[in-house]
Design a protein around this motif. Structure first.
Motif, PDB file in Angstrom:
ATOM      1  N   UNK A 307       0.841  -1.186   0.000  1.00 25.09           N
ATOM      2  CA  UNK A 307       0.000   0.000   0.000  1.00 25.09           C
ATOM      3  C   UNK A 307       0.880   1.242   0.000  1.00 25.09           C
ATOM      4  N   UNK A 308       0.430   2.278  -0.696  1.00 23.84           N
ATOM      5  CA  UNK A 308       1.145   3.558  -0.720  1.00 23.84           C
ATOM      6  C   UNK A 308       0.170   4.686  -0.439  1.00 23.84           C
ATOM      7  N   UNK A 309       0.661   5.695   0.257  1.00 26.69           N
ATOM      8  CA  UNK A 309      -0.140   6.876   0.553  1.00 26.69           C
ATOM      9  C   UNK A 309       0.460   8.094  -0.151  1.00 26.69           C
ATOM     10  N   UNK A 329       4.959  10.987  -3.677  1.00 31.00           N
ATOM     11  CA  UNK A 329       4.929   9.553  -3.399  1.00 31.00           C
ATOM     12  C   UNK A 329       6.272   9.094  -2.843  1.00 31.00           C
ATOM     13  N   UNK A 330       6.266   8.102  -1.948  1.00 31.18           N
ATOM     14  CA  UNK A 330       7.532   7.535  -1.471  1.00 31.18           C
ATOM     15  C   UNK A 330       8.337   6.929  -2.619  1.00 31.18           C
ATOM     16  N   UNK A 331       9.616   6.797  -2.397  1.00 31.65           N
ATOM     17  CA  UNK A 331      10.509   6.213  -3.396  1.00 31.65           C
ATOM     18  C   UNK A 331      10.005   4.853  -3.868  1.00 31.65           C
ATOM     19  N   UNK A 332      10.049   4.625  -5.178  1.00 30.77           N
ATOM     20  CA  UNK A 332       9.674   3.337  -5.739  1.00 30.77           C
ATOM     21  C   UNK A 332       8.217   3.193  -6.118  1.00 30.77           C
ATOM     22  N   UNK A 333       7.392   4.178  -5.756  1.00 34.00           N
ATOM     23  CA  UNK A 333       5.970   4.114  -6.090  1.00 34.00           C
ATOM     24  C   UNK A 333       5.718   4.748  -7.453  1.00 34.00           C
ATOM     25  N   UNK A 334       4.716   4.252  -8.155  1.00 31.03           N
ATOM     26  CA  UNK A 334       4.422   4.702  -9.508  1.00 31.03           C
ATOM     27  C   UNK A 334       3.207   5.616  -9.521  1.00 31.03           C
ATOM     28  N   UNK A 335       3.380   6.800 -10.121  1.00 34.23           N
ATOM     29  CA  UNK A 335       2.256   7.739 -10.251  1.00 34.23           C
ATOM     30  C   UNK A 335       1.134   7.119 -11.071  1.00 34.23           C
ATOM     31  N   UNK A 336       1.473   6.328 -12.072  1.00 34.38           N
ATOM     32  CA  UNK A 336       0.446   5.718 -12.919  1.00 34.38           C
ATOM     33  C   UNK A 336      -0.388   4.694 -12.149  1.00 34.38           C
TER      34      UNK A 336
END
Length: 356
Positions: A307-309, A329-336
């Motif tokens: 999960x990402x916030x 977004x935290x490192x490694x998370x994808x905007x898409x």
């Protein structure tokens, strides 16, 4: 094993969403300026040392190409150039690079290039390493909206989070990286290039992670712990095995202090147990040859939050049919992966249609 492009099309392009909001079609990256990224490091350069750091704005070119230009300009080896992460080619991205110049005059001649420019430079005592990113700040323009966007639906992602899938960019155009990965892991292909080999192995691990996360989204346990899960402490790389759940653990997961983590396969075994292990093994059983290949390639296992916030979410209606969306977004998370929770996205830069 089925054809890997078929697997990609069936399982990655059609990943289940956690959101129940009505989907609206939209297009991204009509222009590079429509997709802007600012990288923030997890540390502050010291201002002294033998590594020259550059904060560079690149436009419509990829990270490795910029690194090669720096290498040629300073007449160095590739190992002397560092960066914290790769950014999309079809974007305007600001990111850090490091150049190792021991015992040399660290004054530099301006690097003239139509595709990138140096915004700032400083010194540090260590090479910039992959993963040294606190967060990425995004400023996106969505065009050709097919309906009225619910601002609340987008803002709710900041409170509820979204499934932390690896984005389609990870798998290459037409899933080429995944196709190569299958050949590499089944010993039908030898790859001399260290960079390409890394891309292919990363695509395989990302695909396997997505499969497990997709099942957890489907059965609504991507944000609810089950017995045997490995839990990740928010904003850290620390995780621990949870053999027995209690109300305190579930409350911390619900509040976002802890996240369920997924396995990025490698030579070390997954550390889940109990129900989490049974679920993971049932999903990955058809891919034993891939798992064995990753172990043989001596890739270190890792874990990634499911999960990402997003932070600092801002939604602005530019004009009819257009929307500006800003978030971090935290490192490694994808905007898409965030976008797909609310939109059916057409990526005009890659000509990839990602509708369900």
């Amino acid at each position: 094993m089925q054809d890997s492009y078929f697997l990609y099309a069936q399982h990655v392009a059609k990943l289940p969403r956690a959101s129940v909001s009505p989907l609206i079609s939209a297009s991204i990256r009509k222009y590079a300026e429509d997709f802007q990224v600012n990288e923030r490091l997890s540390f502050e350069p010291s201002g002294s040392g033998e590594h020259l750091y550059f904060y560079i704005e690149k436009n419509n070119c990829n990270t490795d190409w910029v690194a090669t230009q720096l290498q040629k300009h300073f007449q160095l080896k590739s190992k002397d150039i560092g960066y914290a992460g790769k950014k999309d080619r079809f974007s305007v991205s600001r990111q850090w690079f490091s150049v190792h110049l021991p015992g040399k005059n660290r004054e530099y001649m301006p690097i003239e290039n139509e595709f990138f420019k140096i915004i700032h430079s400083t010194l540090h005592n260590k090479k910039l390493r992959l993963g040294s990113i606190k967060e990425n700040q995004f400023k996106l323009v969505l065009r050709n909206l097919s309906g009225e966007v619910s601002k609340d639906a987008v803002m709710n992602l900041a409170e509820q989070g979204f499934p932390n899938y690896f984005g389609y960019q990870r798998f290459g155009h037409g899933a080429n990286n995944l196709s190569k990965a299958e050949l590499l892991l089944t010993e039908q292909l030898k790859v001399k290039s260290r960079n390409k080999r890394g891309l292919y192995l990363s695509a395989a691990r990302s695909f396997l992670f997505n499969l497990v996360l997709a099942k957890r989204v489907e059965n609504k346990t991507w944000n609810v712990a089950i017995d045997g899960d490995c839990l990740n402490l928010n904003d850290t790389r620390s995780f621990f095995s949870c053999d027995k759940l209690d109300s305190e653990i579930q409350e911390r997961v619900e509040q976002g202090d802890l996240h369920i983590s997924g396995w990025l396969p490698g030579r070390q075994a997954s550390q889940v147990a109990g129900d989490a292990q049974n679920l993971e093994q049932s999903i990955l059983k058809p891919y034993m040859e891939w798992l064995q290949g990753l172990a043989k390639a001596k890739v270190d296992s890792a874990r990634r939050p499911m999960r990402a916030f997003p932070r600092e979410v801002q939604v602005d209606f530019v004009q009819p049919g257009e929307l500006m969306l800003q978030f971090s977004l935290p490192s490694g998370c994808f905007a898409t992966s965030l976008l797909r929770e609310c939109f059916n996205i057409e990526d005009l830069a890659l000509r990839e249609i990602l509708n369900d």
